[in-house]
Design a protein around this motif. Structure first.
Motif, PDB file in Angstrom:
ATOM      1  N   PHE A   1      -6.352   7.432  -7.622  1.00 49.13           N
ATOM      2  CA  PHE A   1      -5.437   6.985  -6.573  1.00 49.13           C
ATOM      3  C   PHE A   1      -6.151   6.947  -5.221  1.00 49.13           C
ATOM      4  O   PHE A   1      -7.119   7.669  -4.997  1.00 49.13           O
ATOM      5  CB  PHE A   1      -4.224   7.910  -6.513  1.00 49.13           C
ATOM      6  N   CYS A   2      -5.593   6.109  -4.331  1.00 50.81           N
ATOM      7  CA  CYS A   2      -6.227   5.953  -3.021  1.00 50.81           C
ATOM      8  C   CYS A   2      -6.093   7.220  -2.184  1.00 50.81           C
ATOM      9  O   CYS A   2      -6.919   7.482  -1.316  1.00 50.81           O
ATOM     10  CB  CYS A   2      -5.621   4.767  -2.278  1.00 50.81           C
ATOM     11  N   GLY A   3      -5.045   8.004  -2.445  1.00 48.64           N
ATOM     12  CA  GLY A   3      -4.850   9.209  -1.649  1.00 48.64           C
ATOM     13  C   GLY A   3      -3.743  10.058  -2.224  1.00 48.64           C
ATOM     14  O   GLY A   3      -3.158   9.738  -3.269  1.00 48.64           O
TER      15      GLY A   3
ATOM     16  N   SER B   1      -9.548   0.359  -7.706  1.00 51.81           N
ATOM     17  CA  SER B   1      -8.313   0.084  -6.975  1.00 51.81           C
ATOM     18  C   SER B   1      -7.277   1.104  -7.436  1.00 51.81           C
ATOM     19  O   SER B   1      -7.312   1.584  -8.568  1.00 51.81           O
ATOM     20  CB  SER B   1      -7.849  -1.363  -7.169  1.00 51.81           C
ATOM     21  N   CYS B   2      -6.387   1.429  -6.525  1.00 49.52           N
ATOM     22  CA  CYS B   2      -5.400   2.482  -6.751  1.00 49.52           C
ATOM     23  C   CYS B   2      -4.537   2.145  -7.967  1.00 49.52           C
ATOM     24  O   CYS B   2      -4.102   1.014  -8.131  1.00 49.52           O
ATOM     25  CB  CYS B   2      -4.541   2.642  -5.505  1.00 49.52           C
ATOM     26  N   GLU B   3      -4.294   3.132  -8.826  1.00 44.56           N
ATOM     27  CA  GLU B   3      -3.510   2.893 -10.045  1.00 44.56           C
ATOM     28  C   GLU B   3      -2.014   3.061  -9.840  1.00 44.56           C
ATOM     29  O   GLU B   3      -1.231   2.812 -10.759  1.00 44.56           O
ATOM     30  CB  GLU B   3      -3.976   3.859 -11.150  1.00 44.56           C
TER      31      GLU B   3
ATOM     32  N   GLY C   1       2.871  -0.297  -6.787  1.00 48.78           N
ATOM     33  CA  GLY C   1       3.133  -0.622  -5.386  1.00 48.78           C
ATOM     34  C   GLY C   1       1.980  -0.310  -4.467  1.00 48.78           C
ATOM     35  O   GLY C   1       2.170  -0.078  -3.278  1.00 48.78           O
ATOM     36  N   CYS C   2       0.764  -0.297  -4.990  1.00 47.39           N
ATOM     37  CA  CYS C   2      -0.394  -0.047  -4.128  1.00 47.39           C
ATOM     38  C   CYS C   2      -1.580  -0.868  -4.604  1.00 47.39           C
ATOM     39  O   CYS C   2      -1.926  -0.837  -5.782  1.00 47.39           O
ATOM     40  CB  CYS C   2      -0.765   1.433  -4.125  1.00 47.39           C
ATOM     41  N   GLU C   3      -2.160  -1.620  -3.703  1.00 48.78           N
ATOM     42  CA  GLU C   3      -3.313  -2.473  -4.040  1.00 48.78           C
ATOM     43  C   GLU C   3      -4.571  -2.026  -3.305  1.00 48.78           C
ATOM     44  O   GLU C   3      -5.555  -2.759  -3.256  1.00 48.78           O
ATOM     45  CB  GLU C   3      -3.009  -3.926  -3.639  1.00 48.78           C
TER      46      GLU C   3
ATOM     47  N   SER D   1      -0.707  10.632  -1.215  1.00 49.32           N
ATOM     48  CA  SER D   1       0.667  10.128  -1.283  1.00 49.32           C
ATOM     49  C   SER D   1       0.869   9.330  -2.565  1.00 49.32           C
ATOM     50  O   SER D   1       1.905   9.463  -3.228  1.00 49.32           O
ATOM     51  CB  SER D   1       1.033   9.339  -0.032  1.00 49.32           C
ATOM     52  N   CYS D   2      -0.109   8.520  -2.961  1.00 48.05           N
ATOM     53  CA  CYS D   2       0.025   7.769  -4.213  1.00 48.05           C
ATOM     54  C   CYS D   2      -0.063   8.694  -5.425  1.00 48.05           C
ATOM     55  O   CYS D   2       0.658   8.524  -6.404  1.00 48.05           O
ATOM     56  CB  CYS D   2      -1.046   6.679  -4.308  1.00 48.05           C
ATOM     57  N   GLN D   3      -0.926   9.689  -5.356  1.00 47.30           N
ATOM     58  CA  GLN D   3      -1.049  10.643  -6.464  1.00 47.30           C
ATOM     59  C   GLN D   3       0.285  11.360  -6.672  1.00 47.30           C
ATOM     60  O   GLN D   3       0.766  11.480  -7.805  1.00 47.30           O
ATOM     61  CB  GLN D   3      -2.145  11.653  -6.139  1.00 47.30           C
TER      62      GLN D   3
ATOM     63  N   ALA E   1       0.844  -1.187   0.000  1.00 45.65           N
ATOM     64  CA  ALA E   1       0.000   0.000   0.000  1.00 45.65           C
ATOM     65  C   ALA E   1       0.881   1.238   0.000  1.00 45.65           C
ATOM     66  O   ALA E   1       1.880   1.283   0.723  1.00 45.65           O
ATOM     67  CB  ALA E   1      -0.919   0.012   1.224  1.00 45.65           C
ATOM     68  N   ARG E   2       0.511   2.212  -0.804  1.00 48.56           N
ATOM     69  CA  ARG E   2       1.243   3.480  -0.886  1.00 48.56           C
ATOM     70  C   ARG E   2       2.737   3.262  -1.094  1.00 48.56           C
ATOM     71  O   ARG E   2       3.566   3.952  -0.518  1.00 48.56           O
ATOM     72  CB  ARG E   2       0.991   4.328   0.366  1.00 48.56           C
ATOM     73  N   GLY E   3       3.063   2.252  -1.919  1.00 50.45           N
ATOM     74  CA  GLY E   3       4.460   2.014  -2.264  1.00 50.45           C
ATOM     75  C   GLY E   3       5.254   1.261  -1.217  1.00 50.45           C
ATOM     76  O   GLY E   3       6.460   1.111  -1.351  1.00 50.45           O
TER      77      GLY E   3
HETATM   78 ZN   LIG Z   1      -2.543   3.941  -3.463  1.00 48.13          ZN
END
Ligand SMILES: [Zn+2]
Length: 168
Positions: A148-150, A127-129, A132-134, A152-154, A9-11
């Motif tokens: 993106f989930c949030g 699901s987050c694109e 390293g994030c599922e 940090s992923c964006q 999650a989040r890398g």
């Molecule tokens: Zn994510």
């Protein structure tokens, strides 16, 4: 669902709580989900076996966030999802009376996802694109455009795209 199933999650690799059972009990209590009739005094009590089975349910439902309707239909059948009135005064739930806690949660969760898809909002289950994030999420943006989930992923995805452009 995210905390039970994903491996990254989040890398970063996901660290599952050492005491998954206690973490799940706390989550159910926090979200005020108790199968009807309530177990104990409104507080959910889980066994280790139930915690393991719930992790299995999370894995089972994960593909629904990628549009796998057939998998969701199988889960609805497997967990005995059926509209049913419980308690007095009656409360509408989507599991059979007397079913165990894991199947009750699974049936309610499957039904909620099926309702979202069934009213044409399935594209909001995402699901987050980011690499390293599922993590999965429900997209509440007006035009269902969240990728993106949030943040940090964006931000990570933006930085990766920027570096890729500079290399070419
Ligand atoms: Zn994510």
């Amino acid at each position: 669902m995210n905390a039970l199933h994903v491996t990254q999650a989040r890398g970063r690799p996901v660290e599952h709580p050492a005491d998954r059972r206690a973490a799940l009990e706390a989550a159910f209590t926090r979200h005020d989900w108790t199968p009807v009739p309530a177990v104990g005094e409104g507080r959910v009590r889980l066994t280790e076996e139930s915690a393991d089975r719930l992790a299995g349910v999370a894995a089972e439902l994960h593909p629904a966030f990628g549009g796998d309707v057939a998998a969701l239909n199988r889960a609805l059948v497997r967990h005995g999802a059926v509209p049913s009135l419980h308690g007095d005064p009656p409360v509408l739930a989507f599991h059979r009376p007397g079913t165990d806690l894991v199947d009750a949660w699974a049936a309610d969760a499957c039904t909620a996802l099926a309702m979202v898809i069934g009213v044409g909002q399935g594209r909001r289950l995402r699901s987050c694109e980011a690499d390293g994030c599922e993590l999965v999420f429900f997209d509440v943006t007006r035009n269902a455009s969240r990728r993106f989930c949030g943040l940090s992923c964006q931000n990570r995805a933006k930085a990766t795209a920027y570096r890729a452009r500079r290399r070419t």
